[in-house]
Design an enzyme around this catalytic site. Sequence first.
Site, PDB file in Angstrom:
ATOM      1  N   LYS A  83     -27.224 -10.537   3.330  1.00 54.81           N
ATOM      2  CA  LYS A  83     -26.048  -9.684   3.147  1.00 54.81           C
ATOM      3  C   LYS A  83     -25.394 -10.025   1.819  1.00 54.81           C
ATOM      4  O   LYS A  83     -25.109 -11.204   1.542  1.00 54.81           O
ATOM      5  CB  LYS A  83     -25.078  -9.964   4.303  1.00 54.81           C
ATOM      6  CG  LYS A  83     -24.224  -8.807   4.739  1.00 54.81           C
ATOM      7  CD  LYS A  83     -23.506  -9.217   6.021  1.00 54.81           C
ATOM      8  CE  LYS A  83     -22.602  -8.146   6.537  1.00 54.81           C
ATOM      9  NZ  LYS A  83     -21.768  -8.649   7.645  1.00 54.81           N
TER      10      LYS A  83
HETATM   11  O1  G3P Z   1     -18.984  -6.078  10.324  1.00 60.70           O
HETATM   12  C1  G3P Z   1     -17.854  -6.302   9.571  1.00 60.70           C
HETATM   13  C2  G3P Z   1     -16.784  -6.887  10.399  1.00 60.70           C
HETATM   14  O2  G3P Z   1     -17.078  -8.204  10.768  1.00 60.70           O
HETATM   15  C3  G3P Z   1     -15.446  -6.778   9.821  1.00 60.70           C
HETATM   16  O3  G3P Z   1     -14.644  -6.422  10.872  1.00 60.70           O
HETATM   17  O4  G3P Z   1     -12.586  -6.147  12.121  1.00 60.70           O
HETATM   18  O5  G3P Z   1     -12.765  -7.928  10.363  1.00 60.70           O
HETATM   19  O6  G3P Z   1     -12.620  -5.531   9.718  1.00 60.70           O
HETATM   20  P1  G3P Z   1     -13.076  -6.511  10.752  1.00 60.70           P
END
Ligand code: G3P
Length: 217
Positions: A83
């Site tokens: 990634k």
């Molecule tokens: O897959 C990306 C994720 O981990 C980010 O999620 O909820 O931190 O925006 P969030």
Amino acid sequence: MKFFVDTAEIDAIAELNDLGMVDGVTTNPSLIMKSGRDILEVTKEICDLVDGPVSAEVVATKAEDMIAEGRKLAGIADNIAVKVPLTWDGLKACKVLSSEGNMVNVTLCFSANQALLAAKVGATFISPFIGRLDDIDIDGMDLIADIRLIYDNYGYDTQILAASIRTVNHVTESARIGADVITAPPGVIRKLAEHPLTDNGLAVFMADWAKTGQKIL
Ligand code: G3P
């Protein structure tokens, strides 16, 4: 639609994997921090557990360092997707790593133009962050729809991996639009099974069953 689990918690991955619901796993530095685990160890454990792609994120910011980190991460297992962030350096790293035969997930995508660039440098997955756009009052689903349209217009085979999913509606909308993959926390995946009418209906069935005085076993 493929389901990836957005976590580095082994127990949660294992439970969903036993149900056949795990087509892959995504991690990031924040999720590794939350797990309290060593990145190389926990990533190896996840790769041993699931058959599908397991995203492991580089933390360098310069292309050459990202490439070196990406090669090391890719060495953990055959199902690693390296990634990289959607920066200019990240795109350079994607080009090299994907040319070497690695799966690459380009993350932190917030615009259709960024997604277009990721496809051009051979990304396996593009990760548009829905929830974080919603956080700033921009509809994250519009971005998924734009990328779907653009990729289909030109036949790019980069897979749209809808990320930063916070709600069950994000999952429904991603499926309606035709995202190839969603990655969601285990809690959101479990919530897909819930509906208040299911709970109410079951309560009525249980109450009526009790009145019969019968048993099945
Ligand atoms: O897959 C990306 C994720 O981990 C980010 O999620 O909820 O931190 O925006 P969030």
